[in-house]
Design a protein around this motif. Structure first.
Motif, short mmCIF file in Angstrom:
data_model
loop_
_atom_site.label_atom_id
_atom_site.label_comp_id
_atom_site.label_asym_id
_atom_site.label_seq_id
_atom_site.Cartn_x
_atom_site.Cartn_y
_atom_site.Cartn_z
N ASP A 109 0.84 -1.21 0.00
CA ASP A 109 0.00 0.00 0.00
C ASP A 109 0.87 1.25 0.00
O ASP A 109 1.98 1.24 0.53
N ASP A 111 0.17 4.02 1.62
CA ASP A 111 -0.01 4.89 2.79
C ASP A 111 0.95 4.59 3.94
O ASP A 111 0.75 5.09 5.05
N GLN A 113 1.22 2.02 5.67
CA GLN A 113 0.72 1.14 6.73
C GLN A 113 1.46 -0.19 6.67
O GLN A 113 1.51 -0.92 7.64
N ARG A 215 -1.88 5.10 9.23
CA ARG A 215 -1.77 5.81 7.97
C ARG A 215 -0.90 7.06 8.14
O ARG A 215 -1.05 7.78 9.13
MG MG Z 1 -4.35 1.87 4.41
#
Ligand code: MG
Ligand code: UDP
Length: 337
Positions: A109, A111, A113, A215
């Motif tokens: 991902d 972001d 994370q 995030r």
């Molecule tokens: Mg996320």
């Protein structure tokens, strides 16, 4: 000189450098992509292999694309695919898998994370011979009791209903060898429950635990309704047991009603007919109509999916593509061959 060396030039004999493709689906992540790029590149630089960082823009409406183009202009190892609209993370990931050229592919991902530092361990495990290295998150740190329990219950139900083992607490954050990517790419269904597709493909795999960070900017794109839709998707994509449930319910209700009818006949024969029983009647009618509607709904869920698949539309359209140097070289080699 041995016979093999005689026929092959020295550089083809030298072992080809391993290559990695990192696929990053991006939807309105302008706040974090730059940070993601810096952190991930730093990790990738420590690995002894070639790589491409392939961003798939899933129809972002903020300035994610502009930022990504800037990054790609400075770094040849960065590739960018812009889809023609927002198709959802599953399809964006698939677009990335289709375009990837590396010997192993990592999905992550944007972001942050998913800690990019874990990539080092992914690659080490892949070099040990695992075809799939999947990150399993420990939930205790981030989510509430209710969400944790309902998710556990859901996976237990899903695994009971379907005949593939879909692991709890795994997401898309994983490494896959080329063979696995090929297998996943060959499944062109539109209702893409990626976790299920990955599990269905099989191959020798290993799980490594990680704890999911918060995030680093922007918002999650998964509301509760979307999560519920995904849960239904998981079941309907990997199990037809609910259809069987309709049959079983129908059978049970029919048997129950039949017994009830027999009881009535005997009662009338023994005690004569009494005009009563309106509540029983209305309850029965409503109950049976309810069961029928439920069964119709279940059938409808599957029929809708058959309808969508039957259209055989392409999964996505690419509006714009910028190749990484790795993808560029791979294409040239293919043309030469
Ligand atoms: Mg996320
Ligand atoms: N994403 C995407 N298309 C979408 C929704 C999300 O490509 O329609 C991307 C998003 O940019 C991020 C990843 O998928 O890189 C995970 O999304 P998000 O963080 O919203 O999901 P969560 O972590 O909350 O499950």
């Amino acid at each position: 000189m041995n016979p093999i060396q005689e026929h092959c030039p020295a550089d083809t004999l030298r072992k080809k450098r391993e290559s990695l493709s990192i696929i990053v689906p991006v939807f309105n992540e302008a706040l974090v992509v730059q940070q993601f790029y810096s952190r991930t590149s730093a990790v990738l630089a420590t690995l002894d292999c070639d790589y491409e960082l392939l961003f798939v823009d899933d129809g972002s409406t903020d300035h994610s694309v502009a930022t990504l183009l800037q990054i790609a202009a400075q770094d040849q190892r960065v590739g960018l695919i812009c889809l023609s609209r927002n198709f959802g993370k599953e399809v964006a990931t698939s677009a990335g898998l289709d375009a990837s050229v590396g010997d192993a592919v990592i999905v992550i991902d944007a972001d942050l994370q998913h800690p990019p530092e874990l990539i080092t361990e992914f690659v080490a495990r892949w070099r040990e011979g695992y075809e799939v290295v999947v990150a399993t998150r420990s939930r205790e740190d981030s989510e509430g009791w209710f969400k944790r329990q309902s998710s556990r219950l859901y996976y237990r139900l899903l695994n009971r209903l379907s005949n593939v083992d879909i692991p709890v607490d795994t997401g898309d954050f994983r490494l896959m060898s080329r063979a696995v990517v090929k297998a996943v790419c060959s499944m062109r269904e539109h209702h893409r429950y990626m976790k299920g597709l990955f599990a269905w493909a099989g191959f020798k795999s290993i799980a490594i635990p990680y704890s999911r960070a918060h995030r680093q900017g922007g918002d999650s794109k998964w509301g509760n309704l979307k999560l519920f839709a995904l849960a239904i998707e998981g079941i309907t994509s990997f199990s037809i047991v609910p259809l069987r449930f309709a049959t079983i319910m129908g059978f049970l209700v029919a048997m129950g009603t039949f017994t009830y009818a027999v009881y009535f006949v005997i009662k009338t024969l023994l005690f004569g007919e009494v005009v009563r029983g309106f509540p029983t009647l209305i309850t029965l009618i409503l109950f049976i109509s309810g069961v029928q509607l439920l069964c119709l709904g279940v059938i409808g869920e599957y029929l809708g999916r058959v309808y969508n698949e039957a259209k055989r539309r392409p999964l996505y359209f690419v509006a714009r593509q910028h190749d990484s140097s790795l993808a560029h070289d791979a294409r040239e080699n293919k043309q030469d061959a």
